[in-house]
Structures are given as C-alpha cells and as structure tokens.
Design an enzyme around this catalytic site. Sequence first.
Site, PDB file in Angstrom:
ATOM      1  N   HIS A   1      -8.726   0.874  -6.135  1.00 38.79           N
ATOM      2  CA  HIS A   1      -7.892   0.061  -5.240  1.00 38.79           C
ATOM      3  C   HIS A   1      -6.458   0.535  -5.401  1.00 38.79           C
ATOM      4  O   HIS A   1      -5.993   0.739  -6.532  1.00 38.79           O
ATOM      5  CB  HIS A   1      -7.980  -1.423  -5.592  1.00 38.79           C
ATOM      6  CG  HIS A   1      -9.376  -1.937  -5.609  1.00 38.79           C
ATOM      7  ND1 HIS A   1     -10.010  -2.391  -4.481  1.00 38.79           N
ATOM      8  CD2 HIS A   1     -10.286  -2.011  -6.619  1.00 38.79           C
ATOM      9  CE1 HIS A   1     -11.245  -2.745  -4.794  1.00 38.79           C
ATOM     10  NE2 HIS A   1     -11.446  -2.522  -6.080  1.00 38.79           N
TER      11      HIS A   1
ATOM     12  N   TYR B   1       0.796  -1.230   0.000  1.00 36.58           N
ATOM     13  CA  TYR B   1       0.000   0.000   0.000  1.00 36.58           C
ATOM     14  C   TYR B   1       0.829   1.280   0.000  1.00 36.58           C
ATOM     15  O   TYR B   1       0.283   2.377  -0.085  1.00 36.58           O
ATOM     16  CB  TYR B   1      -0.965  -0.006   1.200  1.00 36.58           C
ATOM     17  CG  TYR B   1      -1.921  -1.183   1.155  1.00 36.58           C
ATOM     18  CD1 TYR B   1      -2.918  -1.238   0.197  1.00 36.58           C
ATOM     19  CD2 TYR B   1      -1.789  -2.255   2.042  1.00 36.58           C
ATOM     20  CE1 TYR B   1      -3.779  -2.325   0.122  1.00 36.58           C
ATOM     21  CE2 TYR B   1      -2.649  -3.343   1.975  1.00 36.58           C
ATOM     22  CZ  TYR B   1      -3.634  -3.368   1.011  1.00 36.58           C
ATOM     23  OH  TYR B   1      -4.480  -4.445   0.932  1.00 36.58           O
TER      24      TYR B   1
HETATM   25  C1  DHK Z   1      -7.359  -2.365   0.109  1.00 37.25           C
HETATM   26  C2  DHK Z   1      -7.658  -3.367   0.971  1.00 37.25           C
HETATM   27  O1  DHK Z   1      -7.789  -3.146   2.263  1.00 37.25           O
HETATM   28  C3  DHK Z   1      -7.806  -4.760   0.512  1.00 37.25           C
HETATM   29  O2  DHK Z   1      -8.750  -5.477   1.253  1.00 37.25           O
HETATM   30  C4  DHK Z   1      -8.146  -4.801  -0.952  1.00 37.25           C
HETATM   31  C5  DHK Z   1      -7.406  -2.520  -1.353  1.00 37.25           C
HETATM   32  C6  DHK Z   1      -7.261  -3.924  -1.780  1.00 37.25           C
HETATM   33  C7  DHK Z   1      -6.457  -1.571  -2.075  1.00 37.25           C
HETATM   34  O3  DHK Z   1      -5.601  -2.015  -2.836  1.00 37.25           O
HETATM   35  O4  DHK Z   1      -6.614  -0.360  -1.909  1.00 37.25           O
HETATM   36  O5  DHK Z   1      -8.023  -6.051  -1.389  1.00 37.25           O
END
Ligand code: DHK
Length: 156
Positions: A99, A22
């Site tokens: 996402h 992330y």
């Molecule tokens: C964020 C999440 O918390 C995951 O559960 C998803 C998503 C993906 C993201 O890539 O922002 O799978």
Amino acid sequence: MRLTVLNGPNLNLIGEREPEIYGSATLADVEADCRAFADRIGASLSFHQSNHEGVLVDLIQDARVSADALIINPAGYSFTSIAMLDAMKVFKGPVVELHISNIHARDEHHRHSKLSSAAKAVICGVGPYGYILAMQAAAHLLGRSPLHAHAPAASR
Ligand code: DHK
C-alpha cells in the site's frame, strides 16, 4: 526471476488522486521505476492495473504460471475481496502486499486488509517507493536478493 506487479482500482489515477495521500507520481512513473529496478536486479516484470475485481482474480491466477513472486496493491479491494484472497492463496511463491499509504493510520474503512493473511510480507506507508521495496522483498524471499545479506525465512 519473474515478478508480477498488480494494481487495483483507482490506482490508474495516482498523481491526480488525493496527492496528499498518494503523492504526485503517476502510475506510469511508478511502472518506469519498477522496470528500471527490474533491469538492475535481473528480473522480468509484468505490470498491470485494473478497476475490476474479476480481472484482478484472473491476473492473480495467471501469475501461477507466469511469475515467481507476486506483488499486489489491491487498493480498495483490500477491504472487501474474498475472491482475491482465495486466488492469492493458490499462488505458490511469495506474495508481497503493498500500500502506498500507511493504511493502519487511516480511517476505519481503510485500516484492515482482508488480504494480508495470504501475503508473506506487507509494505505500507513508504509512498510510491514502496513498489521498489516490494520488489526487493520479493527478490529476497526468492533467495535472489541483490545484497545477498540474509537467507529468506523458511515459512510463510
Ligand atoms: C490505495 C487505495 O486505493 C486505498 O483504497 C487503500 C491504497 C490504500 C494505497 O495506499 O496504496 O486503502
């Protein structure tokens, strides 16, 4: 142009949570960038995060009257929430699903979003910059692209 950005569960922890997936930006960093971009394109911005499905359903419903376009990162609820899907279907303007990661390249639990059928556009895999792309997409779909390059496609 009124844009609402909604964030689902655990996105309050980006920056700390699995940074290899992330990134290192916090949600406050993302919100600050979104606000700066909203100013640049002349949009007002409502930005929220919740870990609770019912709160997110309420926020999607509220957007019916407070937003022209809805940008949503449903996070973990992408893969489970028929309640959010149903709420998104009631929203009349464009919905952009977002996402941070490329969910299509992830494990089997994170691959198939149940919510995409209610979205006009889906952006994934661009990292936190995807929020800016989603705002650009929403402006474009409202016919308010800052680039005036193309008219939006007519149907969802
Ligand atoms: C964020 C999440 O918390 C995951 O559960 C998803 C998503 C993906 C993201 O890539 O922002 O799978």
